[in-house]
Design an enzyme around this catalytic site. Structure first.
Site, PDB file in Angstrom:
ATOM      1  N   LYS A  11     -42.630  61.579  73.293  1.00 21.39           N
ATOM      2  CA  LYS A  11     -43.445  61.194  74.451  1.00 21.39           C
ATOM      3  C   LYS A  11     -42.844  60.014  75.239  1.00 21.39           C
ATOM      4  O   LYS A  11     -41.945  59.331  74.757  1.00 21.39           O
ATOM      5  CB  LYS A  11     -44.850  60.844  73.969  1.00 21.39           C
ATOM      6  CG  LYS A  11     -45.594  62.031  73.354  1.00 21.39           C
ATOM      7  CD  LYS A  11     -46.977  61.615  72.904  1.00 21.39           C
ATOM      8  CE  LYS A  11     -47.774  62.766  72.339  1.00 21.39           C
ATOM      9  NZ  LYS A  11     -49.136  62.350  71.942  1.00 21.39           N
ATOM     10  N   TYR A  51     -51.734  70.820  77.967  1.00 24.86           N
ATOM     11  CA  TYR A  51     -52.835  70.301  77.153  1.00 24.86           C
ATOM     12  C   TYR A  51     -54.196  70.874  77.557  1.00 24.86           C
ATOM     13  O   TYR A  51     -55.231  70.278  77.275  1.00 24.86           O
ATOM     14  CB  TYR A  51     -52.872  68.772  77.236  1.00 24.86           C
ATOM     15  CG  TYR A  51     -51.795  68.101  76.422  1.00 24.86           C
ATOM     16  CD1 TYR A  51     -51.860  68.069  75.031  1.00 24.86           C
ATOM     17  CD2 TYR A  51     -50.708  67.487  77.039  1.00 24.86           C
ATOM     18  CE1 TYR A  51     -50.875  67.456  74.270  1.00 24.86           C
ATOM     19  CE2 TYR A  51     -49.719  66.866  76.283  1.00 24.86           C
ATOM     20  CZ  TYR A  51     -49.814  66.856  74.906  1.00 24.86           C
ATOM     21  OH  TYR A  51     -48.837  66.250  74.164  1.00 24.86           O
ATOM     22  N   ASN A 114     -48.627  57.517  71.022  1.00 29.89           N
ATOM     23  CA  ASN A 114     -48.239  57.642  69.623  1.00 29.89           C
ATOM     24  C   ASN A 114     -46.871  58.297  69.407  1.00 29.89           C
ATOM     25  O   ASN A 114     -46.592  58.841  68.347  1.00 29.89           O
ATOM     26  CB  ASN A 114     -49.331  58.361  68.828  1.00 29.89           C
ATOM     27  CG  ASN A 114     -49.608  59.759  69.340  1.00 29.89           C
ATOM     28  OD1 ASN A 114     -48.808  60.355  70.041  1.00 29.89           O
ATOM     29  ND2 ASN A 114     -50.763  60.280  68.982  1.00 29.89           N
ATOM     30  N   HIS A 117     -45.529  64.487  69.719  1.00 26.90           N
ATOM     31  CA  HIS A 117     -46.486  65.591  69.633  1.00 26.90           C
ATOM     32  C   HIS A 117     -45.843  66.649  68.758  1.00 26.90           C
ATOM     33  O   HIS A 117     -44.637  66.861  68.799  1.00 26.90           O
ATOM     34  CB  HIS A 117     -46.744  66.183  71.033  1.00 26.90           C
ATOM     35  CG  HIS A 117     -47.414  67.523  70.988  1.00 26.90           C
ATOM     36  ND1 HIS A 117     -48.781  67.668  71.001  1.00 26.90           N
ATOM     37  CD2 HIS A 117     -46.902  68.784  70.884  1.00 26.90           C
ATOM     38  CE1 HIS A 117     -49.075  68.957  70.924  1.00 26.90           C
ATOM     39  NE2 HIS A 117     -47.944  69.652  70.856  1.00 26.90           N
ATOM     40  N   GLU A 128     -46.605  76.981  72.420  1.00 28.61           N
ATOM     41  CA  GLU A 128     -46.036  75.734  72.942  1.00 28.61           C
ATOM     42  C   GLU A 128     -44.525  75.836  73.146  1.00 28.61           C
ATOM     43  O   GLU A 128     -43.996  75.307  74.129  1.00 28.61           O
ATOM     44  CB  GLU A 128     -46.381  74.586  72.004  1.00 28.61           C
ATOM     45  CG  GLU A 128     -47.846  74.226  72.032  1.00 28.61           C
ATOM     46  CD  GLU A 128     -48.209  73.049  71.146  1.00 28.61           C
ATOM     47  OE1 GLU A 128     -49.331  72.535  71.327  1.00 28.61           O
ATOM     48  OE2 GLU A 128     -47.405  72.631  70.295  1.00 28.61           O
TER      49      GLU A 128
END
Length: 140
Positions: A11, A51, A114, A117, A128
């Protein structure tokens, strides 16, 4: 356990701090192979499409804004039990709960930022992966 593939995204909080190599080393040290990889900048609309399962959740706008805030590295990881192994290497979503040595324990800045993913199930992984990669781009 069967060989499988899973999607991993490094990310914007991690790419912005130049952590891609350190994170990839953790995947490789755990026995996962990177069989496809690309660095790209998502638009907010693209992040929203990716998402969309979270569209009704209160954090959706914050998540899509964050995912469009800087470059991400999308990649396909392959290995025995790759989905579970990737999730183990990533650690708990909340870095305060993540086990020592996991990506999130070492690099995450918060629950929202965080660092990584990962797909949570075989069907999700397939969907995905197809969002980011054609079969021609995955070379194992």
């Amino acid at each position: 356990m069967a060989t499988e593939r899973t999607l991993s995204i490094i990310k914007p909080d991690a790419t912005g701090r130049n952590l891609t190599g350190k994170i990839n080393a953790k995947f490789e040290d755990a026995g996962l192979r990177i069989v496809a990889q690309k660095r790209l900048q998502l638009t907010k609309a693209q992040a929203g499409e990716f998402y969309k399962v979270h569209a009704e959740r209160p954090f959706f706008d914050e998540l899509t804004t964050f995912m469009a805030s800087g470059p991400v590295v999308a990649q396909v990881l392959e290995g025995e039990g790759a989905i579970a192994k990737n999730r183990e290497v990533m650690g708990a979503t909340n870095p305060a709960d993540a086990e020592s040595g996991t990506i999130r324990a070492e690099f995450a800045e918060s629950v929202g930022e965080n660092s990584v993913h990962g797909s949570d199930a075989p069907d999700t992984a397939k969907e995905e992966i197809a969002f980011f990669f054609s079969e021609l781009e995955i070379v194992g």
